[in-house]
Structure formats: C-alpha cells, structure tokens
Design an enzyme around this catalytic site. Structure first.
Site, PDB file in Angstrom:
ATOM      1  N   ASP A  13       2.901 -51.289  74.529  1.00  0.00           N
ATOM      2  CA  ASP A  13       2.074 -50.836  73.408  1.00  0.00           C
ATOM      3  C   ASP A  13       2.582 -49.536  72.781  1.00  0.00           C
ATOM      4  O   ASP A  13       1.804 -48.707  72.313  1.00  0.00           O
ATOM      5  CB  ASP A  13       0.605 -50.654  73.850  1.00  0.00           C
ATOM      6  CG  ASP A  13       0.036 -51.939  74.415  1.00  0.00           C
ATOM      7  OD1 ASP A  13       0.396 -53.013  73.907  1.00  0.00           O
ATOM      8  OD2 ASP A  13      -0.764 -51.865  75.368  1.00  0.00           O
ATOM      9  N   LYS A  16       5.999 -51.024  69.143  1.00  0.00           N
ATOM     10  CA  LYS A  16       7.262 -51.726  68.881  1.00  0.00           C
ATOM     11  C   LYS A  16       7.124 -52.609  67.641  1.00  0.00           C
ATOM     12  O   LYS A  16       8.056 -52.731  66.846  1.00  0.00           O
ATOM     13  CB  LYS A  16       7.644 -52.609  70.093  1.00  0.00           C
ATOM     14  CG  LYS A  16       7.828 -51.826  71.380  1.00  0.00           C
ATOM     15  CD  LYS A  16       8.067 -52.735  72.567  1.00  0.00           C
ATOM     16  CE  LYS A  16       6.855 -53.554  72.958  1.00  0.00           C
ATOM     17  NZ  LYS A  16       5.736 -52.785  73.501  1.00  0.00           N
ATOM     18  N   GLY A  40       1.017 -57.996  72.560  1.00  0.00           N
ATOM     19  CA  GLY A  40       0.234 -57.921  71.324  1.00  0.00           C
ATOM     20  C   GLY A  40       0.846 -56.855  70.441  1.00  0.00           C
ATOM     21  O   GLY A  40       0.870 -55.688  70.816  1.00  0.00           O
ATOM     22  N   HIS A  41       1.418 -57.267  69.321  1.00  0.00           N
ATOM     23  CA  HIS A  41       2.118 -56.342  68.436  1.00  0.00           C
ATOM     24  C   HIS A  41       1.394 -56.276  67.097  1.00  0.00           C
ATOM     25  O   HIS A  41       1.203 -57.305  66.449  1.00  0.00           O
ATOM     26  CB  HIS A  41       3.577 -56.783  68.248  1.00  0.00           C
ATOM     27  CG  HIS A  41       4.351 -56.861  69.532  1.00  0.00           C
ATOM     28  ND1 HIS A  41       5.615 -57.372  69.618  1.00  0.00           N
ATOM     29  CD2 HIS A  41       4.033 -56.467  70.780  1.00  0.00           C
ATOM     30  CE1 HIS A  41       6.043 -57.289  70.876  1.00  0.00           C
ATOM     31  NE2 HIS A  41       5.089 -56.761  71.594  1.00  0.00           N
ATOM     32  N   GLN A 227       6.473 -55.730  76.012  1.00  0.00           N
ATOM     33  CA  GLN A 227       6.105 -54.850  77.120  1.00  0.00           C
ATOM     34  C   GLN A 227       6.916 -53.543  77.041  1.00  0.00           C
ATOM     35  O   GLN A 227       7.445 -53.221  75.991  1.00  0.00           O
ATOM     36  CB  GLN A 227       6.314 -55.545  78.481  1.00  0.00           C
ATOM     37  CG  GLN A 227       5.298 -56.646  78.769  1.00  0.00           C
ATOM     38  CD  GLN A 227       5.596 -57.971  78.086  1.00  0.00           C
ATOM     39  OE1 GLN A 227       6.683 -58.501  78.177  1.00  0.00           O
ATOM     40  NE2 GLN A 227       4.618 -58.521  77.389  1.00  0.00           N
TER      41      GLN A 227
HETATM   42  P1  GDP Z   1       3.333 -52.819  70.610  1.00  0.00           P
HETATM   43  O1  GDP Z   1       2.766 -53.748  71.628  1.00  0.00           O
HETATM   44  O2  GDP Z   1       4.371 -51.928  71.172  1.00  0.00           O
HETATM   45  O3  GDP Z   1       3.794 -53.505  69.343  1.00  0.00           O
HETATM   46  O4  GDP Z   1       2.136 -51.859  70.187  1.00  0.00           O
HETATM   47  P2  GDP Z   1       0.634 -52.301  69.827  1.00  0.00           P
HETATM   48  O5  GDP Z   1       0.652 -52.905  68.474  1.00  0.00           O
HETATM   49  O6  GDP Z   1       0.015 -53.075  70.933  1.00  0.00           O
HETATM   50  O7  GDP Z   1      -0.096 -50.897  69.841  1.00  0.00           O
HETATM   51  C1  GDP Z   1       0.215 -49.878  68.938  1.00  0.00           C
HETATM   52  C2  GDP Z   1      -1.042 -49.559  68.098  1.00  0.00           C
HETATM   53  O8  GDP Z   1      -0.881 -48.336  67.426  1.00  0.00           O
HETATM   54  C3  GDP Z   1      -1.321 -50.588  67.010  1.00  0.00           C
HETATM   55  O9  GDP Z   1      -2.697 -50.716  66.840  1.00  0.00           O
HETATM   56  C4  GDP Z   1      -0.688 -49.965  65.767  1.00  0.00           C
HETATM   57  O10 GDP Z   1      -1.292 -50.383  64.553  1.00  0.00           O
HETATM   58  C5  GDP Z   1      -0.956 -48.498  66.005  1.00  0.00           C
HETATM   59  N1  GDP Z   1       0.029 -47.571  65.481  1.00  0.00           N
HETATM   60  C6  GDP Z   1       1.361 -47.753  65.325  1.00  0.00           C
HETATM   61  N2  GDP Z   1       1.955 -46.596  64.943  1.00  0.00           N
HETATM   62  C7  GDP Z   1       0.968 -45.681  64.853  1.00  0.00           C
HETATM   63  C8  GDP Z   1       0.955 -44.280  64.544  1.00  0.00           C
HETATM   64  O11 GDP Z   1       1.966 -43.651  64.292  1.00  0.00           O
HETATM   65  N3  GDP Z   1      -0.266 -43.670  64.551  1.00  0.00           N
HETATM   66  C9  GDP Z   1      -1.417 -44.325  64.859  1.00  0.00           C
HETATM   67  N4  GDP Z   1      -2.544 -43.631  64.833  1.00  0.00           N
HETATM   68  N5  GDP Z   1      -1.423 -45.627  65.177  1.00  0.00           N
HETATM   69  C10 GDP Z   1      -0.255 -46.294  65.190  1.00  0.00           C
HETATM   70  P1  IMO Z   2       3.190 -55.328  74.585  1.00  0.00           P
HETATM   71  O1  IMO Z   2       4.357 -56.206  74.200  1.00  0.00           O
HETATM   72  C1  IMO Z   2       0.811 -53.380  77.696  1.00  0.00           C
HETATM   73  C2  IMO Z   2       0.666 -55.349  81.596  1.00  0.00           C
HETATM   74  C3  IMO Z   2      -0.698 -55.919  82.005  1.00  0.00           C
HETATM   75  C4  IMO Z   2      -0.601 -55.785  83.513  1.00  0.00           C
HETATM   76  C5  IMO Z   2       0.878 -56.095  83.786  1.00  0.00           C
HETATM   77  C6  IMO Z   2       1.135 -57.541  84.221  1.00  0.00           C
HETATM   78  O2  IMO Z   2       2.018 -55.477  73.698  1.00  0.00           O
HETATM   79  O3  IMO Z   2       3.639 -53.923  74.779  1.00  0.00           O
HETATM   80  P2  IMO Z   2       1.097 -59.870  82.934  1.00  0.00           P
HETATM   81  O4  IMO Z   2      -0.003 -60.563  82.212  1.00  0.00           O
HETATM   82  O5  IMO Z   2       2.315 -59.606  82.095  1.00  0.00           O
HETATM   83  O6  IMO Z   2       1.451 -60.511  84.247  1.00  0.00           O
HETATM   84  O7  IMO Z   2       0.476 -58.429  83.325  1.00  0.00           O
HETATM   85  O8  IMO Z   2       1.563 -55.834  82.587  1.00  0.00           O
HETATM   86  N1  IMO Z   2       1.160 -55.823  80.283  1.00  0.00           N
HETATM   87  C7  IMO Z   2       1.143 -55.089  79.179  1.00  0.00           C
HETATM   88  N2  IMO Z   2       0.656 -53.851  78.944  1.00  0.00           N
HETATM   89  N3  IMO Z   2       1.441 -54.039  76.707  1.00  0.00           N
HETATM   90  C8  IMO Z   2       1.970 -55.265  76.924  1.00  0.00           C
HETATM   91  O9  IMO Z   2       2.726 -55.928  75.996  1.00  0.00           O
HETATM   92  C9  IMO Z   2       1.795 -55.857  78.192  1.00  0.00           C
HETATM   93  N4  IMO Z   2       2.154 -57.050  78.736  1.00  0.00           N
HETATM   94  C10 IMO Z   2       1.772 -56.996  80.012  1.00  0.00           C
HETATM   95  O10 IMO Z   2      -1.741 -55.154  81.471  1.00  0.00           O
HETATM   96  O11 IMO Z   2      -0.829 -54.452  83.900  1.00  0.00           O
HETATM   97 MG    MG Z   3       0.935 -54.273  72.455  1.00  0.00          MG
END
Ligand code: GDP
Ligand code: IMO
Ligand code: MG
Length: 444
Positions: A13, A16, A40-41, A227
């Site tokens: 998270d 990316k 979840g992106h 991840q």
């Molecule tokens: P990923 O799994 O690495 O793609 O990241 P996620 O999408 O799960 O989580 C990142 C969260 O931060 C998302 O809700 C984005 O919309 C939000 N986000 C991304 N860049 C920024 C930032 O610079 N500032 C803030 N406040 N939110 C951001």
């Molecule tokens: P993105 O791509 C954050 C964590 C789960 C758990 C561990 C193992 O959005 O960054 P799994 O279901 O993969 O066997 O769970 O890994 N986990 C993540 N945490 N972002 C993710 O993906 C994750 N994918 C798995 O919360 O601790």
């Molecule tokens: Mg994510």
C-alpha cells in the site's frame, strides 16, 4: 534498455498504483507479475477514483498493452468482475488485456483453506491474510500434484482434474478438527470455471513469449509490483508475509523476463510506515500520532477495509529492501499526511538485546525485540496538497525527504502530496545520479 520496475519497499500500500499510472505514459506495456486479488491499487484523477486488484493499473491509459503473467495467482471470478467494472466505465479490455495460460487458478478450496489455516500458525499469532486464497494456491503450485493452471481449463481432462482435487480436498477438510466446511461439489465448480474460461478465452495467451518479443523489439515495459518487499516470502518478515516474491527479486521469476532487460527500478515508500495484518512493525505508533496518520492518510485497507497499523518511517527496513530490490531511485508518497505534526521521527537503527544494529534482522524473533532508535526532525504545519514544485515545499518537508534519501543512499526522484495524478512533484536531474553503483571499498 526498455524495462522499468515499480517496487513497494515496505509492507504494501505504498501507492504503487498511483505511481504506475503516472509512469505508464512513457511505456508501451504494463505487467502485473505476482500476487493476486490480495492487492488493491487506487488511482485518482479529476473526480474519478479507480480501484484495481489484478488488472495492471496501466489499463486506465488507453493504447497500452496490459499483461497478467504466470507469476500471478488468478481468481477468475475476481478478474471478470474487475473487467466488467472497468468496461462499464467505458474502458476496453479486448485487444488490450492479456492473461498468461501459465497463471495458477484460485479455486473455492483455496479460499476455504486460507480461512481454516490462517489462525492456526504454529507457535504464533495469525498472519491476518486477505482471505483471498493466495497462500493455498501458491502452495498447490509448488506442490504440483493438486495445481490447476489457466491453460488447463481449456483441456479435455479439466473436469477429471477438478474431480480429483475436490475428492482430495474434501477428505482434508473433513479431517480438520474445527472444520465447519460443507463438502465441495466438483460438478458445480467445474461448470462455473468452464464458464469463466469461455469468458476469458480471448485474453489467454503465452505472455512470456509476448513479453520476450516486446523487450527484444525495444518496446518499453513497466513492471507493476504488488505488495511490498517486506512481505516477500523469502526475504520479508517471515512468516508474516505473502506467498510470492514481492520484492524486486520476483520480477524476473514472475514475468519470465530476465533482469538484463530492466534498467530502472523505482522503489516506492510512504513517508511513514503502515502494515495490515499480523507481524512486527517496530515503529508502530499505537497512540495519537498513529491516529493522526491513519485519519489523514485514510489508512484503511482497500481489499479488506481493515484499519492499517501506522508508525514512523523505518529507514533500517527500507534501506534493506532498497538494496534487495536493486532500487535506483525513490518515490516518496503521501508526504502531505505528515503535515500538522510538530516533530517527525525516522528510525535509523534498532537496538536488539542492548546492541545497536543497522542491518535488518533475518529472524523474526530479533525483529520482534527491536527497539527503534529515532532521529527527530522538525515538522511543518502547511498543507502540501497544492504544491507542485520541490522549491515550493516547506523547508522542513524538503529536509525530511532529503534525510530519507541520505539514509537509503538513493535519490528521491518523485514526491507525492495527494492521491490525484496531478499532486505529484518530479524532482530535478540530480535525482538520476547513481553513486551507490560505484564499487565500495570493503569494510575492514
Ligand atoms: P498500492 O497498493 O501500493 O497501490 O497503494 P493503495 O492504493 O492500496 O494505497 C495508497 C492510498 O493512498 C490510496 O488510497 C491512494 O489514493 C492514496 N494516495 C496515493 N498517493 C497519495 C498521496 O500522496 N497523499 C495522500 N494523501 N494519499 C495518497
Ligand atoms: P498491495 O498490492 C498490504 C498482507 C496481508 C497479510 C499478508 C498475507 O495493495 O500493496 P495474503 O492474503 O497475501 O496471504 O496475506 O500480506 N498483504 C498486503 N498488505 N497491501 C497488499 O497489497 C497486501 N497483500 C497482502 O494483509 O498480512
Ligand atoms: Mg494496496
């Protein structure tokens, strides 16, 4: 050389998805090569928010080939759902999305096993998986005897395969002490997956061959990590990890493309730390600071909606994963979230059993004992969401970013100050210097 990799350096998270969306403009192909529907992106532009799980974030920019490779564990129901959602918003999948026939398929038994097994980790707490069947599907892949790949769904013996696996899994579930599982029905699972296979047919192909051609023809390929590197099955905080190589070392095995084709590795970090699920988070702030970060950063899981655990930036961990992933440059995301704090802390060493260490421990028992040694930096009160140039960042925000660069020994080329595409600062040419690639004298 045509390959760029985007790798999360923490526990996932790191934003990316936002970064991949930005970098896609300069690429012809975007590749998702590991993990599955545990990811979840989120990508935001204008008034639109897009949530992607298995389909590469590059799909949001038209005209880019999007590829899901054999390193991914594919839940067909989830990917079809995602395709439908994107198509209902006007995006085209046909001719744009390719899925590897080598990808291992997530079946209902994997989800059952994930639920049954997660709470029974030997000698420890639960991993807190996403419950998407990821670990059990990878386990069957490595075990081979019970594995089913996407290509198998089109073969005449597919029904037989399902019957064989279901008989085995039903015996396993029946023997589980606390099992409340109703027996799986091979015929209905076969019928359901045969229908999924038909729907996916136009997209299923040998993506390794496609990608090898692409890099050899000089097409620019962007590898989208899922991840974070600390969740890597081999190099992360085992056993509190996911079941794939989510650090930079997994790009080649997951995609089939040798590392020689990759010339830029962007390491993505949040300006602080978060983690969902179990396992140590040395810099965790279970206090007002943690709440400040969670609420300003909306730190709730995209997939499971769980509140994310929050803490200070851990430079010991991120320096390790930057080296492990061969990172050339850093993207520091969510910097805006730290606004409004008087002081900021960065963990630059651990104390373990009274010894100060800067090397990330290989054993979880040592990491669990690690007491962070912090540096304190002054905070800033300004909101950063409208800043578009590094020169307009408050001096303390610049200083904070510079300190991350120093501690990780890599330049910060991108700073993000909000979820929107536009809320991004691309830093100057000094950000492409790579002094750490020069040989270092061996330590005495
Ligand atoms: P990923 O799994 O690495 O793609 O990241 P996620 O999408 O799960 O989580 C990142 C969260 O931060 C998302 O809700 C984005 O919309 C939000 N986000 C991304 N860049 C920024 C930032 O610079 N500032 C803030 N406040 N939110 C951001
Ligand atoms: P993105 O791509 C954050 C964590 C789960 C758990 C561990 C193992 O959005 O960054 P799994 O279901 O993969 O066997 O769970 O890994 N986990 C993540 N945490 N972002 C993710 O993906 C994750 N994918 C798995 O919360 O601790
Ligand atoms: Mg994510």
């Amino acid at each position: 050389m045509p390959g760029t990799c985007v790798i999360g350096l923490q526990w996932g998270d790191e934003a990316k998805g936002k970064l991949v969306d930005i970098l896609t403009e300069a690429h012809d192909v975007v590749v998702r090569y590991a993990g599955g529907a545990n990811a979840g992106h989120t990508v935001v532009f204008g008034a639109q928010t897009w949530k992607l799980s298995i389909i590469p974030s590059g799909i949001l920019r038209g005209g880019v080939a999007c590829v899901i490779t054999g390193g991914v564990v594919l839940d067909p129901a989830k990917v079809i759902d995602e395709m439908d959602g994107l198509e209902s918003r006007g995006l085209r999948m046909e001719g744009q999305l390719q899925i590897s026939d080598r990808a291992h398929v997530v079946f209902p038994w994997h989800v059952v096993e994930d639920r049954l097994l997660d709470s029974s980790l030997s000698g420890g707490g639960a991993i807190g998986t996403t419950g998407r069947g990821i670990g059990p599907c990878y386990r069957d892949k490595v075990g081979r005897a019970l594995a089913i790949r996407l290509g198998d769904l089109y073969r005449p013996d597919f029904r037989e395969k399902v019957e064989h696996v279901v008989a085995f899994k039903n015996r396993l579930f029946a023997s589980w002490p606390a099992s409340t599982t109703t027996p799986l029905d091979a015929a209905s699972i076969h019928a359901q997956y045969a229908a999924y296979a038909e729907r996916l047919r136009p997209h299923v192909t040998d993506t390794t061959a496609f990608l090898l051609d692409a890099v050899e023809q000089g097409r620019r390929v962007l590898f989208e990590g899922a991840q974070g590197a600390l969740l890597d099955i081999d190099h992360g905080t085992f056993p509190y990890v996911t079941s794939s190589n989510s650090s930079g070392v997994g790009v080649s095995s997951g995609s089939g493309i040798p590392g020689r084709w990759m010339d830029r590795v962007v390491g993505v970090v949040k300006a602080y730390s978060t983690r969902v699920g179990g396992g140590p988070l040395p810099t965790e702030q279970d206090n007002a600071t943690g709440i400040h970060i969670r609420e300003r950063g909306r730190e709730y899981g995209t997939v499971t909606k769980r509140p994310r655990r929050c803490g200070w930036f851990d430079a010991v961990a991120a320096r390790y994963t930057a080296r492990l992933s061969g990172v050339d440059e850093l993207a520091v995301m969510l910097l805006d979230v730290l606004g409004g704090l008087d002081e900021l802390k960065i963990c630059s060493a651990y104390e373990i059993d009274g010894r100060r260490v800067t090397q990330f421990p290989s054993q979880i028992a040592d990491l669990e004992k690690a007491v962070p040694v912090y540096e304190t930096l002054p905070g800033w009160q300004e909101e950063l969401d409208t800043v578009r140039s590094e020169h307009d960042l408050p001096a303390n925000a610049q200083r904070y970013v510079d300190r991350i660069a120093e501690l990780l020994d890599r330049p910060v080329s991108i700073v993000s100050v909000g979820p929107d595409r536009a809320q991004t600062i691309i830093r100057g040419p000094e950000a492409t210097r790579r002094p750490w690639l020069s040989p270092q004298p061996a330590k005495a």
